[in-house]
Design a protein around this motif. Structure first.
Motif, mmCIF file in Angstrom:
data_model
loop_
_atom_site.group_PDB
_atom_site.id
_atom_site.type_symbol
_atom_site.label_atom_id
_atom_site.label_comp_id
_atom_site.label_asym_id
_atom_site.label_seq_id
_atom_site.Cartn_x
_atom_site.Cartn_y
_atom_site.Cartn_z
ATOM 1 N N LYS A 268 0.841 -1.197 0.000
ATOM 2 C CA LYS A 268 0.000 0.000 0.000
ATOM 3 C C LYS A 268 0.870 1.239 0.000
ATOM 4 O O LYS A 268 1.872 1.313 0.705
ATOM 5 C CB LYS A 268 -0.917 0.004 1.224
ATOM 6 C CG LYS A 268 -2.144 -0.868 1.075
ATOM 7 C CD LYS A 268 -3.155 -0.585 2.183
ATOM 8 C CE LYS A 268 -4.437 -1.378 1.951
ATOM 9 N NZ LYS A 268 -5.464 -1.067 2.974
ATOM 10 N N ILE A 269 0.459 2.213 -0.824
ATOM 11 C CA ILE A 269 1.110 3.521 -0.787
ATOM 12 C C ILE A 269 0.020 4.580 -0.674
ATOM 13 O O ILE A 269 -1.133 4.344 -1.026
ATOM 14 C CB ILE A 269 1.972 3.783 -2.043
ATOM 15 C CG1 ILE A 269 1.095 3.767 -3.310
ATOM 16 C CG2 ILE A 269 3.099 2.773 -2.143
ATOM 17 C CD1 ILE A 269 1.839 4.199 -4.558
ATOM 18 N N ASP A 270 0.393 5.726 -0.137
ATOM 19 C CA ASP A 270 -0.568 6.829 -0.067
ATOM 20 C C ASP A 270 -0.173 7.895 -1.074
ATOM 21 O O ASP A 270 0.989 8.272 -1.175
ATOM 22 C CB ASP A 270 -0.650 7.419 1.344
ATOM 23 C CG ASP A 270 0.705 7.878 1.858
ATOM 24 O OD1 ASP A 270 1.708 7.591 1.195
ATOM 25 O OD2 ASP A 270 0.750 8.523 2.908
ATOM 26 N N VAL A 271 -1.150 8.318 -1.853
ATOM 27 C CA VAL A 271 -0.902 9.313 -2.887
ATOM 28 C C VAL A 271 -1.959 10.397 -2.790
ATOM 29 O O VAL A 271 -2.988 10.242 -2.140
ATOM 30 C CB VAL A 271 -0.935 8.677 -4.298
ATOM 31 C CG1 VAL A 271 0.205 7.698 -4.477
ATOM 32 C CG2 VAL A 271 -2.261 7.990 -4.543
ATOM 33 N N THR A 272 -1.689 11.523 -3.397
ATOM 34 C CA THR A 272 -2.679 12.585 -3.473
ATOM 35 C C THR A 272 -3.813 12.117 -4.362
ATOM 36 O O THR A 272 -3.603 11.278 -5.248
ATOM 37 C CB THR A 272 -2.050 13.852 -4.049
ATOM 38 O OG1 THR A 272 -1.390 13.508 -5.266
ATOM 39 C CG2 THR A 272 -1.079 14.485 -3.083
ATOM 40 N N PRO A 273 -5.060 12.594 -4.223
ATOM 41 C CA PRO A 273 -5.418 13.609 -3.247
ATOM 42 C C PRO A 273 -5.769 13.003 -1.886
ATOM 43 O O PRO A 273 -6.270 11.894 -1.812
ATOM 44 C CB PRO A 273 -6.668 14.245 -3.872
ATOM 45 C CG PRO A 273 -7.296 13.116 -4.623
ATOM 46 C CD PRO A 273 -6.164 12.279 -5.125
ATOM 47 N N LYS A 274 -5.490 13.770 -0.845
ATOM 48 C CA LYS A 274 -5.842 13.443 0.535
ATOM 49 C C LYS A 274 -5.302 12.081 0.958
ATOM 50 O O LYS A 274 -5.956 11.298 1.630
ATOM 51 C CB LYS A 274 -7.365 13.494 0.721
ATOM 52 C CG LYS A 274 -7.980 14.867 0.464
ATOM 53 C CD LYS A 274 -9.482 14.872 0.666
ATOM 54 C CE LYS A 274 -10.055 16.259 0.385
ATOM 55 N NZ LYS A 274 -11.537 16.287 0.525
#
Length: 492
Positions: A268-274
């Motif tokens: 899992k990676i976190d990307v924009t938006p939010k």
């Protein structure tokens, strides 16, 4: 499917035709009422009286005359055994009228409602709106004609429907309905000349009444319509293949730019938006456009002089279908290109162009020197060791970037992408080797799409040539050569 439609056509010239009007196999059209005349008798029995044709008519003809003049404005001379008829003599004209907007709905209540050529498909309209209280209607098999800009586009109603003020319905009267459709298509550019109005070009019922059509005997109408309809069916099948391949292409891009090829381990990676959490292959990294590009710029803002022989001026309208359409782009002078433009307006080979105003997110890779761009287009120069030009273009079509574009343009009339925001957008990036393999897979489908588009263009050229030959009588169809199709027979 072969490049050409599956029919045979044997043709002879005017002086070689033996009794083109006779056809012992012709049948009474299924939609005719009891007691109505069949074949060419219904035309021959009708008086040849008509109003003066104006620009669209035969010069010098007055009401009731039949001087034997077989010249049709814009088409030239037609065979002696053909009639020349004004539109009211071969069709009942029903002008459209828009019902109250409160009667519109999208739930299927009432009749299908067509307002103009925006509702037209290939030969038949596409319904998206219904009307519960129609004012003017068209019957099944009526020819629908656009009477407001663009004037002259045609479809055939496939069911009883409501028509707005942008359309008129033409109900065939003593002619084959498909022949009427093709005959009007051949005359549409001359009809457009009658359009008036500075804001919205349009034609009136009086204008429609000025249209002249060459009308061969009914058996020949059916054969002409059968040839052209066969080509149209081939075009429609090709369009369906293109649409299906485009859906496959979009699905591949969305899948491959997120999950790659044959991976079993994900993270899992976190990307924009939010800080949206997404799963990507474990060996992929999260990057921003700023990290994988050397620069992101946009083009000139002031008008540039036009030239027929200068440098290409690429604007948003010239970028679509994953390509830059140089052949449709305008040009500017060599002097203006060299003296008035900075480097940011002159993208290099390998740069990715992205439409950033209006219709957002269309892309194309620059593959030639000597072009310039205006402010509606962003130019992105990739770092080759990080990302290829072709894969960078694919990322703009990924689900993540599509969502980013939408989130930065909520409910706006004219969309816009800010360069500063684009630089910060994040997406998952595979190794260069996998980028190349993903591009190869997507390109194989795109090649299929382009091949089908080329086939469609060939069929369209074939249809255009056949219309010119057959609808003017320059080429006559021999009785034994053309089978009348059931679909044509159903139209009279």
């Amino acid at each position: 499917m072969s490049d050409e439609p599956d029919f045979e056509m044997e043709v002879v010239r005017n002086d070689e035709l033996d009794s083109a009007g006779s056809d012992s196999n012709s049948e009474t059209p299924s939609h005719r009422g009891e007691g109505e005349a069949d074949d060419s008798d219904s035309i021959a029995a009708d008086s040849d009286s008509r109003e003066q044709g104006g620009e669209m008519g035969r010069s010098g003809r007055s009401s009731g005359e039949d001087d034997g003049n077989q010249e049709v404005f814009g088409l030239g001379r037609v065979p002696d055994d053909w009639k020349i008829r004004s539109l009211p003599k071969v069709a009942v004209i029903e002008m459209g009228s828009s019902p109250p907007s409160a009667t519109y709905n999208e739930e299927g209540e009432g009749l299908p409602f067509y307002q103009g050529n925006a509702d037209f498909g290939h030969m038949k309209p596409k319904v998206s709106t219904w009307c519960s209280d129609p004012v003017k209607t068209a019957d099944r098999d009526d020819v629908l004609i656009s009477i407001r800009a663009p004037v002259g586009d045609l479809n055939i109603a496939d069911e009883h429907c409501c028509i707005g003020r942008g359309l008129a319905a033409l109900r065939p009267n003593g002619v084959n309905g498909l022949y009427l459709y093709y005959g009007l298509a051949q005359r549409s550019r001359w009809l457009a000349r009658l359009a008036s109005g500075s804001t919205f070009k349009s034609v009136s019922s009086a204008d429609l009444e000025k249209v002249d059509l060459p009308v061969p005997p009914l058996p020949e109408q059916r054969k002409i319509a059968s040839v052209l309809y066969a080509v149209d069916q081939a075009i429609q099948k090709t369009e369906a293949i293109i649409e299906q391949a485009q859906r496959v292409s979009r699905g591949l891009i969305e899948k491959l730019t997120m999950w790659g090829i044959g991976h079993s381990e994900f993270k899992k990676i976190d990307v924009t938006p939010k800080f949206l959490d997404v799963e990507v292959p474990r060996k992929w990294e999260k990057v921003s456009y700023a990290e994988v590009t050397e620069n992101i710029t946009y083009g000139f803002t002031n008008p540039m002089p036009e030239s027929d022989y200068g440098r290409w001026r690429i604007t948003a309208k010239d970028i679509r279908e994953g390509k830059i359409h140089y052949d449709e782009a305008g040009k500017t002078t060599e002097e203006a290109y060299r003296e008035r433009l900075t480097g940011k307006s002159r993208p290099e080979v390998g740069n990715v162009l992205v439409t950033k105003d209006g219709t957002l997110g269309r892309v194309g890779v620059v593959d030639r020197q000597g072009i310039c761009i205006n402010q509606s287009v962003a130019s992105i120069r990739p770092k080759k060791e990080k990302i290829t030009s072709e894969y960078l273009a694919l990322t703009i079509k990924s689900p993540l970037v599509k969502k980013l574009i939408k989130s930065h343009n909520p409910q706006t009339t004219i969309g816009h992408i800010k360069i500063s925001e684009l630089a910060e957008w994040e997406f998952p990036l595979p190794p260069v080797e996998e980028q190349n393999e993903i591009v190869r897979i997507v390109d194989s489908v795109r090649e299929k799409i382009q091949n089908e588009r080329n086939k469609k263009q060939r069929l369209q050229r074939l249809k255009k040539g056949l219309m010119q030959d057959l609808l003017t009588g320059e080429v006559r169809t021999a009785d034994r050569a053309i089978e009348v199709l059931e679909e044509v027979q159903a139209h009279g």
